[in-house]
Design a protein around this motif. Structure first.
Motif, mmCIF file in Angstrom:
data_model
loop_
_atom_site.group_PDB
_atom_site.id
_atom_site.type_symbol
_atom_site.label_atom_id
_atom_site.label_comp_id
_atom_site.label_asym_id
_atom_site.label_seq_id
_atom_site.Cartn_x
_atom_site.Cartn_y
_atom_site.Cartn_z
ATOM 1 N N GLY A 118 0.818 -1.205 0.000
ATOM 2 C CA GLY A 118 0.000 0.000 0.000
ATOM 3 C C GLY A 118 0.850 1.253 0.000
ATOM 4 N N LEU A 119 1.937 1.240 0.765
ATOM 5 C CA LEU A 119 2.853 2.387 0.772
ATOM 6 C C LEU A 119 3.555 2.547 -0.569
ATOM 7 C CD1 LEU A 119 4.657 2.473 4.231
ATOM 8 C CD2 LEU A 119 3.317 4.286 3.160
ATOM 9 N N ALA A 120 3.940 1.434 -1.172
ATOM 10 C CA ALA A 120 4.571 1.503 -2.490
ATOM 11 C C ALA A 120 3.621 2.148 -3.498
ATOM 12 C CB ALA A 120 4.981 0.108 -2.963
ATOM 13 N N ASP A 121 2.344 1.797 -3.412
ATOM 14 C CA ASP A 121 1.359 2.397 -4.321
ATOM 15 C C ASP A 121 1.298 3.911 -4.149
ATOM 16 O OD1 ASP A 121 0.706 -0.088 -5.314
ATOM 17 O OD2 ASP A 121 -1.088 -0.327 -4.075
ATOM 18 N N VAL A 122 1.344 4.372 -2.897
ATOM 19 C CA VAL A 122 1.304 5.814 -2.636
ATOM 20 C C VAL A 122 2.476 6.508 -3.313
ATOM 21 C CG1 VAL A 122 1.554 7.578 -0.846
ATOM 22 C CG2 VAL A 122 0.015 5.633 -0.474
ATOM 23 N N TYR A 123 3.667 5.966 -3.127
ATOM 24 C CA TYR A 123 4.849 6.644 -3.681
ATOM 25 C C TYR A 123 4.956 6.477 -5.196
ATOM 26 C CZ TYR A 123 6.590 8.248 0.753
ATOM 27 O OH TYR A 123 6.726 8.927 1.931
ATOM 28 N N GLU A 124 4.455 5.380 -5.716
ATOM 29 C CA GLU A 124 4.450 5.230 -7.174
ATOM 30 C C GLU A 124 3.513 6.248 -7.814
ATOM 31 O OE1 GLU A 124 3.444 1.162 -7.681
ATOM 32 O OE2 GLU A 124 5.481 0.415 -7.258
ATOM 33 N N GLU A 125 2.376 6.506 -7.170
ATOM 34 C CA GLU A 125 1.441 7.488 -7.723
ATOM 35 C C GLU A 125 2.003 8.905 -7.579
ATOM 36 O OE1 GLU A 125 -2.121 9.125 -9.409
ATOM 37 O OE2 GLU A 125 -0.918 7.305 -9.631
ATOM 38 N N ILE A 126 2.671 9.181 -6.467
ATOM 39 C CA ILE A 126 3.304 10.489 -6.315
ATOM 40 C C ILE A 126 4.366 10.688 -7.394
ATOM 41 C CG2 ILE A 126 4.851 11.829 -4.834
ATOM 42 C CD1 ILE A 126 3.286 10.754 -2.429
ATOM 43 N N ALA A 127 5.166 9.653 -7.636
ATOM 44 C CA ALA A 127 6.195 9.746 -8.675
ATOM 45 C C ALA A 127 5.571 9.978 -10.046
ATOM 46 C CB ALA A 127 7.038 8.477 -8.687
ATOM 47 N N ARG A 128 4.476 9.268 -10.333
ATOM 48 C CA ARG A 128 3.822 9.439 -11.628
ATOM 49 C C ARG A 128 3.340 10.876 -11.798
ATOM 50 N NH1 ARG A 128 -0.664 10.219 -13.976
ATOM 51 N NH2 ARG A 128 -1.828 10.348 -12.017
ATOM 52 N N LYS A 129 2.701 11.411 -10.764
ATOM 53 C CA LYS A 129 2.177 12.774 -10.860
ATOM 54 C C LYS A 129 3.304 13.793 -10.987
ATOM 55 C CE LYS A 129 -2.296 12.253 -8.526
ATOM 56 N NZ LYS A 129 -3.140 12.708 -7.390
ATOM 57 N N GLN A 130 4.384 13.583 -10.248
ATOM 58 C CA GLN A 130 5.489 14.534 -10.335
ATOM 59 C C GLN A 130 6.111 14.533 -11.722
ATOM 60 O OE1 GLN A 130 7.920 13.272 -6.994
ATOM 61 N NE2 GLN A 130 6.993 14.777 -5.623
ATOM 62 N N ARG A 131 6.247 13.363 -12.318
ATOM 63 C CA ARG A 131 6.824 13.304 -13.665
ATOM 64 C C ARG A 131 5.883 13.908 -14.704
ATOM 65 N NH1 ARG A 131 9.129 8.318 -11.622
ATOM 66 N NH2 ARG A 131 11.407 8.560 -11.612
ATOM 67 N N ALA A 132 4.585 13.754 -14.464
ATOM 68 C CA ALA A 132 3.607 14.302 -15.404
ATOM 69 C C ALA A 132 3.259 15.754 -15.090
ATOM 70 C CB ALA A 132 2.330 13.454 -15.372
ATOM 71 N N ASP A 133 3.884 16.315 -14.074
ATOM 72 C CA ASP A 133 3.630 17.684 -13.642
ATOM 73 C C ASP A 133 2.159 17.873 -13.286
ATOM 74 O OD1 ASP A 133 4.576 20.177 -12.940
ATOM 75 O OD2 ASP A 133 4.164 21.063 -14.907
ATOM 76 N N GLU A 134 1.580 16.855 -12.641
ATOM 77 C CA GLU A 134 0.206 16.935 -12.152
ATOM 78 C C GLU A 134 0.218 17.318 -10.678
ATOM 79 O OE1 GLU A 134 -1.960 13.343 -12.803
ATOM 80 O OE2 GLU A 134 -1.373 13.171 -14.916
ATOM 81 N N PRO A 135 -0.762 18.045 -10.214
ATOM 82 C CA PRO A 135 -0.788 18.439 -8.797
ATOM 83 C C PRO A 135 -1.052 17.223 -7.899
ATOM 84 C CG PRO A 135 -2.824 19.086 -9.875
ATOM 85 C CD PRO A 135 -1.909 18.600 -10.967
ATOM 86 N N LEU A 136 -0.435 17.216 -6.756
ATOM 87 C CA LEU A 136 -0.702 16.183 -5.762
ATOM 88 C C LEU A 136 -1.973 16.518 -5.006
ATOM 89 C CD1 LEU A 136 2.847 15.649 -4.175
ATOM 90 C CD2 LEU A 136 1.781 14.364 -6.036
ATOM 91 N N SER A 137 -2.687 15.498 -4.599
ATOM 92 C CA SER A 137 -3.824 15.717 -3.712
ATOM 93 C C SER A 137 -3.313 16.260 -2.382
ATOM 94 C CB SER A 137 -4.575 14.400 -3.476
ATOM 95 O OG SER A 137 -5.039 13.863 -4.692
ATOM 96 N N PRO A 138 -4.143 16.998 -1.653
ATOM 97 C CA PRO A 138 -3.678 17.520 -0.366
ATOM 98 C C PRO A 138 -3.108 16.445 0.545
ATOM 99 C CG PRO A 138 -5.700 18.614 -0.982
ATOM 100 C CD PRO A 138 -5.484 17.527 -2.003
ATOM 101 N N TRP A 139 -3.765 15.277 0.622
ATOM 102 C CA TRP A 139 -3.248 14.250 1.530
ATOM 103 C C TRP A 139 -1.938 13.666 1.017
ATOM 104 C CZ3 TRP A 139 -2.275 9.166 0.318
ATOM 105 C CH2 TRP A 139 -2.837 8.664 -0.859
#
Length: 804
Positions: free
Chosen positions: A217-238
């Motif tokens: 579950g933690l890996a999923d969180v960081y993989e999604e953060i990495a995807r958004k950062q590379r795509a220059d998408e905003p992170l959700s507040p949480w």
């Protein structure tokens, strides 16, 4: 059933293994030096040819006079379709085989053929050592196992570690160590790189950080953060609460003790010469992580492996390493003690006697000492960048000459000397010690320097006095009375972890009785409208965040539960003896963490509601009575039950000790679920954005980690006039940037400007002259205007910047 090759001992390779043992013993006069070599080959190791080398240290068998011919390796091979991820108990029939091992001194060795190695896709053969005694079979687990899918009280699993290492997704990350990579320092005298300290770090409890409660579950969180950062998408507040760091410290990921009265993840149902049937399940024990048994320390805790496979720990690490700015992973290593049930799994030579947390380990016994270090090395070889040694002050040994305990700094040095090898790269990890010596001596808070191990190992870091367990920033005057410790951070905190929020401080905060009107500072009335808001603001506020991230030296560390403003407490269901007492000490959790609307939510506190509790007030009345009964009866559960039966409470008028145990279990499980961060995703856009900006400010200025230099200045305004105002000035090493910091740490609003701070500092003969021109606000708390002159309410802060 499995169709693997029949198990057999390979005589010639086994003879070679015993000859090697004798050669090692002959080459080393020092038993500890010999043991360090021998323990490297203990456990079960898969060779390139499919053969398995096994070794056990068994002084208890030698001392008891068990004949060598009565000692065997027992292998239990499951069907190929057994799913180790399943937490539901089911019956599994294993093929059972035994093969004789060979004794050399206090060890048993063998090289065998016919074992199946576990992989990501398949459960491998389980194994343990067995022997005949008094007409019955007894077993000894492998303390240095790499995988225990059904918990440390079950047989270990043979695992293909080489394949795991070869297929890890972050091999490039490790292959880059020792080059020009910014993650490592210059090579040391032995030619090995050491991972550099982080700029900032986040502490995470894997069991409650995601809805899954797993490393996957933690890996999923960081993989999604990495995807958004590379795509220059905003992170959700949480999601922002997990971002902005270049290190995470995961609370212990070691196998935990189990409640002998409730947990049965491995239970033998039927057995014969060739088969054994057991009820098995992946452990679902809940625990904050520190109640380890030491045995199988090398293995990941299966309770937080969603897949039941050790690969999951590596996948999580790889996800952290794969971020655009890689995140180092720091393991929290709690080898300073063992839970009482550790004595069921470890021979007596591992244990000195009873200790504060269960069993006190014997670091002076040469082989045990070497085995502890081997456990550390194997665990870290899953790919950790750093190690946080939990409770280093608890690594003590007995001096027979003086009759007193002493700090075993030699052992701590041995821990520092352990190197790691991952993906073919050998390196030294970032070393962090928690050491509050002379704790628990009565004057520890005054006497501890928090520097003993830094002085011995200048490359190492320690938890600072602001980070240690007992800090309570929800109380008024905390920042005033702790000034002398905060000042130390500025003077020589470059090798300290800083920040007030971690798993221990937040827990201690929830244990304070806020109704106490004497012998304790009052609750800070400026932090919040109610106790939960006060606690949230105490451990997550702009002033503290900006103090540690934007001005003071060291490595700021935050706690993800504090970032999320989520509940956190002492959570475990693993103690059948003291569980009721522990729960009784948590009664103030209801003041600090549970709002009426939280309790009313059908998702929360389902178990205690099923027991009849309809409101927070009703629950608090019972918890207070429970706590009083513990004190009045010296924790006699039967007498406590009789006392509580006489009061009006939902559990009835004929309570038993078992009823109290059931209540405690329901409470712990409810709090564990309540603390899961998936319930607390609705985060403030403004607040989370500001905190992330604060952390990025630090990353843009990594020079802030170093101690204050000549010309820098840090102080507080006095007289305080109702406001604890911290302020200071720092200049970058290159001289091209100056920062002026001011924070209302607690108290009534105060107006500040560079001019007012310069005037205040002018009264201090030791202060440098603070420039009054050229300042622009570069970072402000969300409620502060971006002006040169600002008003700071409680917990507000501002940083001005100028170019000299």
């Amino acid at each position: 059933m499995a169709t693997d090759t029949d198990l057999r001992l390979l005589e010639e390779p086994t003879d070679e293994l015993l000859a090697w043992h004798r050669e090692v013993a002959a080459e080393h006069d020092d038993p500890f030096e010999a043991a360090k070599v021998l323990t490297d080959r203990l456990g079960a190791h898969l060779g390139d040819d499919g053969r398995v080398e096994v070794g056990f240290w068994t002084p208890e068998l030698v001392d008891a006079g068990v004949p060598a011919e009565d000692v065997f390796l027992e292998v239990l091979t499951p069907p190929t379709d057994v799913d180790p991820a399943d937490t539901d108990a089911r019956e599994v029939t294993f093929r059972r085989e035994r093969v004789s091992l060979r004794r050399e001194g206090e060890y048993h060795w063998g090289v065998v053929d016919g074992m199946r190695a576990g992989t990501r896709a398949e459960l491998g053969s389980l194994y343990h050592l067995v022997y005949r005694a008094d007409g019955a079979w007894q077993s000894i687990p492998d303390p240095l196992a790499y995988s225990v899918p059904f918990g440390p009280f079950a047989p270990a699993e043979l695992y293909d570690l080489e394949r795991l290492d070869e297929t890890r997704a972050d091999r490039d990350y490790f292959e880059a160590l020792g080059t020009d990579d910014e993650r490592v320092s210059t090579t040391e005298h032995d030619g090995l790189p050491r991972v550099d300290p982080a700029v900032s770090m986040l502490e995470i409890h894997p069991g409650t950080a995601t809805e899954a409660g797993s490393l996957a579950g933690l890996a999923d969180v960081y993989e999604e953060i990495a995807r958004k950062q590379r795509a220059d998408e905003p992170l959700s507040p949480w999601e922002r609460n997990f971002a902005g760091y270049d290190a995470v410290q995961v609370m212990p990921v070691e196998p935990l003790t189990e409640n002998s009265e409730e947990h049965e993840f491995w239970s033998v149902l039927d057995e014969g010469d060739d088969e054994l049937t057991a009820a098995v399940s992946r452990p679902d024990a809940m625990n904050w992580g520190y109640d380890i048994v030491v045995s199988a320390f090398s293995a990941p805790n299966p309770a937080i492996l969603e897949s039941g496979r050790p690969d999951e720990l590596v996948d999580f690490i790889a996800a952290c390493h794969d971020l655009p700015r890689p995140i180092r992973v720091v393991f929290d290593v709690a080898l300073g003690h063992a839970d009482d049930r550790g004595a069921e799994l470890l021979n007596d030579r591992y244990i000195l006697g009873p200790g504060m947390y269960g069993k006190h380990l014997d670091y002076t016994e040469p082989t045990a000492r070497a085995a502890f270090l081997e456990m550390q090395e194997r665990k870290m070889d899953f790919g950790a960048d750093g190690i946080r040694v939990d409770g280093a002050q608890d690594f003590t040994s007995y001096d027979e000459e003086t009759g007193e305990m002493y700090h075993d700094d030699d052992f701590l040095e041995e821990m520092d000397l352990v190197t790691q090898e991952v993906a073919g790269t050998e390196y030294r990890p970032w070393m962090v010690y928690e050491d509050g010596r002379p704790w628990p001596r009565e004057d520890w808070e005054l006497a501890s320097s928090y520097r003993a191990l830094i002085e011995q190992h200048p490359h190492s870091f320690q938890w600072s006095p602001i980070t240690f367990a007992h800090n309570t920033p929800a109380l008024l005057t905390f920042w005033a009375t702790k000034w002398w410790r905060v000042r130390e951070v500025g003077e020589f905190g470059g090798n300290w972890l800083t920040g007030v929020a971690n798993h221990d401080t937040v827990r201690r905060g929830t244990q304070i009785d806020p109704t106490v009107s004497f012998n304790q500072s009052p609750v800070n009335p400026y932090l919040g409208e109610d106790y939960p808001e006060t606690l949230d603001e105490a451990y997550d506020n702009p002033a503290a965040a900006m103090l540690f991230h934007c001005f003071l030296p060291g490595v700021p560390m935050d706690f993800v539960h504090a970032n999320m403003r989520a509940p956190w407490g002492f959570v475990r269901d693993t103690d059948p003896e003291w569980n009721v007492k522990v729960v009784s000490e948590e009664s103030n959790f209801l003041y600090w963490q549970v709002r009426e609307e939280d309790f009313a939510d059908p998702a929360h506190f389902r178990r205690v509601k099923d027991l009849g509790f309809d409101s927070v007030d009703e629950l608090h009345t019972f918890m207070d009575a429970l706590s009083a009964a513990v004190d009045a009866t010296d924790y006699d559960l039967s007498v406590m039950a009789a006392m509580l039966s006489a009061m009006d409470q939902p559990l009835g008028d004929d309570l038993s000790a078992a009823d109290l145990d059931a209540y405690a279990s329901a409470w712990m499980r409810d709090v564990y679920d309540f603390a899961n961060l998936s319930h607390w995703h609705d985060q403030s856009e403004e607040r989370t954005a500001a905190r992330l900006e604060t952390r990025e400010f630090r990353h843009d200025r990594s020079w802030l980690r170093d101690d204050l230099r000549e010309g820098d200045y840090f102080t507080y305004r006095h007289p305080t006039d109702g406001t604890v105002l911290y302020y200071g000035i720092r200049t970058s090493p290159t001289g091209d940037e100056q920062l002026l910091f001011a924070a209302n740490m607690e108290g009534v609003p105060v107006e500040v400007s560079p001019e007012s701070l310069a005037a205040d500092a002018a009264d201090d003969a030791n202060a440098p002259e603070i420039p009054t021109d050229g300042w622009d606000p570069v970072l402000t708390a969300p409620s502060v205007d971006e002006e040169t002159t600002v008003e700071l309410a409680n917990a507000d802060a501002v940083v001005w910047r100028r170019e000299p």
